[in-house]
Design an enzyme around this catalytic site. Sequence first.
Site, PDB file in Angstrom:
ATOM      1  N   GLU A 173       0.821  -1.209   0.000  1.00 25.68           N
ATOM      2  CA  GLU A 173       0.000   0.000   0.000  1.00 25.68           C
ATOM      3  C   GLU A 173       0.860   1.265   0.000  1.00 25.68           C
ATOM      4  O   GLU A 173       0.519   2.252  -0.652  1.00 25.68           O
ATOM      5  CB  GLU A 173      -0.949   0.000   1.205  1.00 25.68           C
ATOM      6  CG  GLU A 173      -2.084  -0.996   1.098  1.00 25.68           C
ATOM      7  CD  GLU A 173      -3.040  -0.686  -0.052  1.00 25.68           C
ATOM      8  OE1 GLU A 173      -3.107   0.471  -0.494  1.00 25.68           O
ATOM      9  OE2 GLU A 173      -3.716  -1.613  -0.521  1.00 25.68           O
TER      10      GLU A 173
ATOM     11  N   TYR B  33      -6.611   6.437   4.507  1.00 31.48           N
ATOM     12  CA  TYR B  33      -6.816   5.405   3.486  1.00 31.48           C
ATOM     13  C   TYR B  33      -5.938   4.178   3.741  1.00 31.48           C
ATOM     14  O   TYR B  33      -6.419   3.039   3.757  1.00 31.48           O
ATOM     15  CB  TYR B  33      -6.534   5.947   2.076  1.00 31.48           C
ATOM     16  CG  TYR B  33      -6.267   4.803   1.126  1.00 31.48           C
ATOM     17  CD1 TYR B  33      -7.317   4.000   0.692  1.00 31.48           C
ATOM     18  CD2 TYR B  33      -4.964   4.461   0.756  1.00 31.48           C
ATOM     19  CE1 TYR B  33      -7.073   2.885  -0.106  1.00 31.48           C
ATOM     20  CE2 TYR B  33      -4.717   3.360  -0.047  1.00 31.48           C
ATOM     21  CZ  TYR B  33      -5.775   2.580  -0.474  1.00 31.48           C
ATOM     22  OH  TYR B  33      -5.551   1.471  -1.241  1.00 31.48           O
TER      23      TYR B  33
ATOM     24  N   ASP C 232      -9.627   5.729  -1.602  1.00 33.52           N
ATOM     25  CA  ASP C 232      -8.545   6.381  -2.346  1.00 33.52           C
ATOM     26  C   ASP C 232      -9.129   7.078  -3.566  1.00 33.52           C
ATOM     27  O   ASP C 232     -10.354   7.186  -3.720  1.00 33.52           O
ATOM     28  CB  ASP C 232      -7.468   5.365  -2.731  1.00 33.52           C
ATOM     29  CG  ASP C 232      -7.929   4.386  -3.807  1.00 33.52           C
ATOM     30  OD1 ASP C 232      -9.146   4.331  -4.108  1.00 33.52           O
ATOM     31  OD2 ASP C 232      -7.075   3.668  -4.367  1.00 33.52           O
TER      32      ASP C 232
END
Length: 349
Positions: free
Chosen positions: A38, A121, A139
């Site tokens: 991520e 996020y 996102d």
Amino acid sequence: MKDLPSETAPLLLAWYGKSARILPWRSDPQPYKVWVSEIMLQQTRVEAVKPYFERFLTALPNVQALAQASEQTLLKLWEGLGYYSRVRNLQKAAKIIVSEYDGVLPRSPGLLQTLPGIGPYTAAAVASIAYGYPAPAVDGNVLRVVSRLCADGRDILSPVVKKDFSRRLSEILPADCGAFNQAMMELGAVVCVPNGPPKCDICPLSALCQAHAAGEELRYPFKSPKKARGIQQKTVFLFIYRQHIALCKRPNTGLLAGFWGYPMIDDYLAPEEAASYLEQQGYHLLSVDALPPAKHIFTHLEWHMAGYLVVLKEKPDAKPFVWATREELKEVYPVPSAYKAFTNYLFNN
């Protein structure tokens, strides 16, 4: 503003089960792997991330290894991926995880957000995908999908709008929240795309989409315009002495902090100006050859660069340079992609 239809989740999950891309971090969603992926995927394309992810996990397979890695190792593993504060924050967070959480990433988004480099996020994505924590991960892809589904013309960069979209998603979040979050992101990445028309003919949610029903898909989402980037003029010198290339380390703070780069000045010199400048600085020159100009775009800034290949008669020992072979340049010293055009020249000529 209308809420998301209850059919959204089952339709999306059925599509995702059949159509999801095979990605290295999806096959084994351990917390560490999800977190690293991520962070790498922030403002970076999936295809660009794949080789970096695999190399990073091979070199630093767990939180403890990341916490103990040297700065040069970290930067070399991240070289060319950009946004280098990400990897520094990754290590800062790893050290905290080792010292305060026994090497295990926290489960809740709230605790994850206390770690460096983890925002709302990323916290929701890691918590939901790795631990099944019920939190919507919102996102840019997800904002675009929801904006079109609801024909919501408000500014998706607004914190109020983001919070409202998160609320709407929370109301339809299924038990398999990690798969749902990934499916929303996947839909935005490969179907409800930002550039060019969305692929409504293959979208599992097209029958629910208000923007599609009105034939106004490209009207959404709305984003307030960004400020124009500033431009800085630079001149880069590739100093060569006996097949060695001069490198200098950038300051420990600021843009590209801690990386190695080529000697550079804050001016855009023409060829005759470059030779004159170098002679005034005390360099003993064999040749000075102009290289093709280059440009590098940062988030809020552009570098416009002139470049020169400078072959020296003598090594300038008074200068704070490291003299590297091409092999060392490739394997040891992390040189960021801002200098990519010049690095490519060295390896191709």
